[in-house]
Scaffold this motif. Structure first.
Motif, mmCIF file in Angstrom:
data_model
loop_
_atom_site.group_PDB
_atom_site.id
_atom_site.type_symbol
_atom_site.label_atom_id
_atom_site.label_comp_id
_atom_site.label_asym_id
_atom_site.label_seq_id
_atom_site.Cartn_x
_atom_site.Cartn_y
_atom_site.Cartn_z
ATOM 1 N N VAL A 18 0.840 -1.198 0.000
ATOM 2 C CA VAL A 18 0.000 0.000 0.000
ATOM 3 C C VAL A 18 0.872 1.245 0.000
ATOM 4 C CG1 VAL A 18 -1.640 1.327 1.396
ATOM 5 C CG2 VAL A 18 -1.999 -1.106 1.041
ATOM 6 N N ASP A 19 1.960 1.243 0.767
ATOM 7 C CA ASP A 19 2.869 2.392 0.774
ATOM 8 C C ASP A 19 3.454 2.645 -0.607
ATOM 9 O OD1 ASP A 19 2.442 2.817 3.460
ATOM 10 O OD2 ASP A 19 4.252 1.703 4.087
ATOM 11 N N VAL A 20 3.866 1.590 -1.299
ATOM 12 C CA VAL A 20 4.424 1.733 -2.647
ATOM 13 C C VAL A 20 3.353 2.219 -3.614
ATOM 14 C CG1 VAL A 20 5.366 0.444 -4.605
ATOM 15 C CG2 VAL A 20 6.245 0.047 -2.314
ATOM 16 N N ALA A 21 2.154 1.676 -3.502
ATOM 17 C CA ALA A 21 1.076 2.048 -4.420
ATOM 18 C C ALA A 21 0.654 3.500 -4.224
ATOM 19 C CB ALA A 21 -0.113 1.122 -4.223
ATOM 20 N N MET A 22 0.757 4.027 -3.021
ATOM 21 C CA MET A 22 0.350 5.409 -2.763
ATOM 22 C C MET A 22 1.353 6.433 -3.281
ATOM 23 S SD MET A 22 -2.533 5.527 -1.499
ATOM 24 C CE MET A 22 -3.694 4.316 -0.985
ATOM 25 N N HIS A 23 2.590 6.040 -3.502
ATOM 26 C CA HIS A 23 3.602 6.986 -3.952
ATOM 27 C C HIS A 23 3.545 7.227 -5.453
ATOM 28 C CE1 HIS A 23 5.751 7.652 -0.242
ATOM 29 N NE2 HIS A 23 5.624 6.358 0.037
ATOM 30 N N ASP A 24 3.125 6.242 -6.204
ATOM 31 C CA ASP A 24 3.185 6.361 -7.661
ATOM 32 C C ASP A 24 1.987 5.660 -8.279
ATOM 33 O OD1 ASP A 24 4.111 6.758 -10.235
ATOM 34 O OD2 ASP A 24 5.515 5.074 -10.169
ATOM 35 N N LEU A 26 1.618 4.672 -11.315
ATOM 36 C CA LEU A 26 2.091 3.586 -12.178
ATOM 37 C C LEU A 26 2.451 2.359 -11.347
ATOM 38 C CD1 LEU A 26 2.735 2.704 -15.036
ATOM 39 C CD2 LEU A 26 5.041 3.615 -14.719
ATOM 40 N N GLY A 27 3.009 2.567 -10.174
ATOM 41 C CA GLY A 27 3.309 1.460 -9.266
ATOM 42 C C GLY A 27 2.042 0.757 -8.813
ATOM 43 N N ALA A 28 1.000 1.537 -8.539
ATOM 44 C CA ALA A 28 -0.278 0.943 -8.135
ATOM 45 C C ALA A 28 -0.868 0.125 -9.273
ATOM 46 C CB ALA A 28 -1.247 2.038 -7.720
ATOM 47 N N LEU A 29 -0.790 0.644 -10.482
ATOM 48 C CA LEU A 29 -1.319 -0.081 -11.640
ATOM 49 C C LEU A 29 -0.559 -1.386 -11.871
ATOM 50 C CD1 LEU A 29 -3.434 0.235 -13.900
ATOM 51 C CD2 LEU A 29 -1.620 1.259 -15.280
ATOM 52 N N MET A 30 0.758 -1.327 -11.761
ATOM 53 C CA MET A 30 1.554 -2.546 -11.936
ATOM 54 C C MET A 30 1.262 -3.552 -10.826
ATOM 55 S SD MET A 30 5.257 -1.302 -13.435
ATOM 56 C CE MET A 30 5.842 -0.805 -11.863
ATOM 57 N N LEU A 31 1.035 -3.064 -9.617
ATOM 58 C CA LEU A 31 0.701 -3.941 -8.498
ATOM 59 C C LEU A 31 -0.629 -4.643 -8.733
ATOM 60 C CD1 LEU A 31 1.549 -4.834 -5.623
ATOM 61 C CD2 LEU A 31 0.160 -2.955 -4.782
ATOM 62 N N VAL A 32 -1.620 -3.915 -9.225
ATOM 63 C CA VAL A 32 -2.938 -4.509 -9.491
ATOM 64 C C VAL A 32 -2.857 -5.549 -10.604
ATOM 65 C CG1 VAL A 32 -5.230 -3.991 -10.411
ATOM 66 C CG2 VAL A 32 -4.265 -2.571 -8.608
ATOM 67 N N PHE A 33 -2.201 -5.203 -11.712
ATOM 68 C CA PHE A 33 -2.113 -6.156 -12.820
ATOM 69 C C PHE A 33 -1.254 -7.364 -12.464
ATOM 70 C CE2 PHE A 33 -3.618 -2.663 -15.536
ATOM 71 C CZ PHE A 33 -4.608 -3.355 -16.222
ATOM 72 N N GLY A 34 -0.178 -7.168 -11.738
ATOM 73 C CA GLY A 34 0.649 -8.301 -11.315
ATOM 74 C C GLY A 34 -0.115 -9.239 -10.401
ATOM 75 N N SER A 35 -0.865 -8.658 -9.477
ATOM 76 C CA SER A 35 -1.676 -9.482 -8.576
ATOM 77 C C SER A 35 -2.744 -10.250 -9.348
ATOM 78 C CB SER A 35 -2.347 -8.607 -7.522
ATOM 79 O OG SER A 35 -1.386 -7.963 -6.743
ATOM 80 N N ALA A 36 -3.363 -9.588 -10.319
ATOM 81 C CA ALA A 36 -4.401 -10.255 -11.115
ATOM 82 C C ALA A 36 -3.811 -11.425 -11.905
ATOM 83 C CB ALA A 36 -5.063 -9.257 -12.058
ATOM 84 N N PHE A 37 -2.637 -11.230 -12.503
ATOM 85 C CA PHE A 37 -2.006 -12.318 -13.258
ATOM 86 C C PHE A 37 -1.685 -13.498 -12.354
ATOM 87 C CE2 PHE A 37 -0.417 -9.058 -16.470
ATOM 88 C CZ PHE A 37 -1.439 -9.347 -17.346
#
Length: 70
Positions: A18-24, A26-37
């Motif tokens: 969550v800390d990484v996703a809140m800073h950027d 693009l990081g949040a988007l990559m986190l969501v897509f990586g988790s979905a995969f």
């Protein structure tokens, strides 16, 4: 103890993500897509595994269950 540290790090990871996703964004988007995969691939292969195990114990149309290796 290694196991305790491993479980503690597993419990701490969502907060760090969550800390990484809140800073950027693009990081949040990559986190969501990586988790979905990961979730989709693990779910798909779990279904394949459960289907193959169920197929071992499902009787043939003739009424006899299959023996492993046949």
């Amino acid at each position: 103890m290694f196991i305790r540290e491993l479980f503690q790090s597993i419990l701490d990871m969502p907060g760090k993500f969550v800390d990484v996703a809140m800073h950027d964004p693009l990081g949040a988007l990559m986190l969501v897509f990586g988790s979905a995969f990961v979730v989709l691939s693990v779910g798909y292969f779990t279904l394949l595994t459960l289907g193959s195990i169920a197929d071992l114990f499902t009787p043939e149309p003739g009424g006899q269950p299959r023996q492993p290796g046949q």
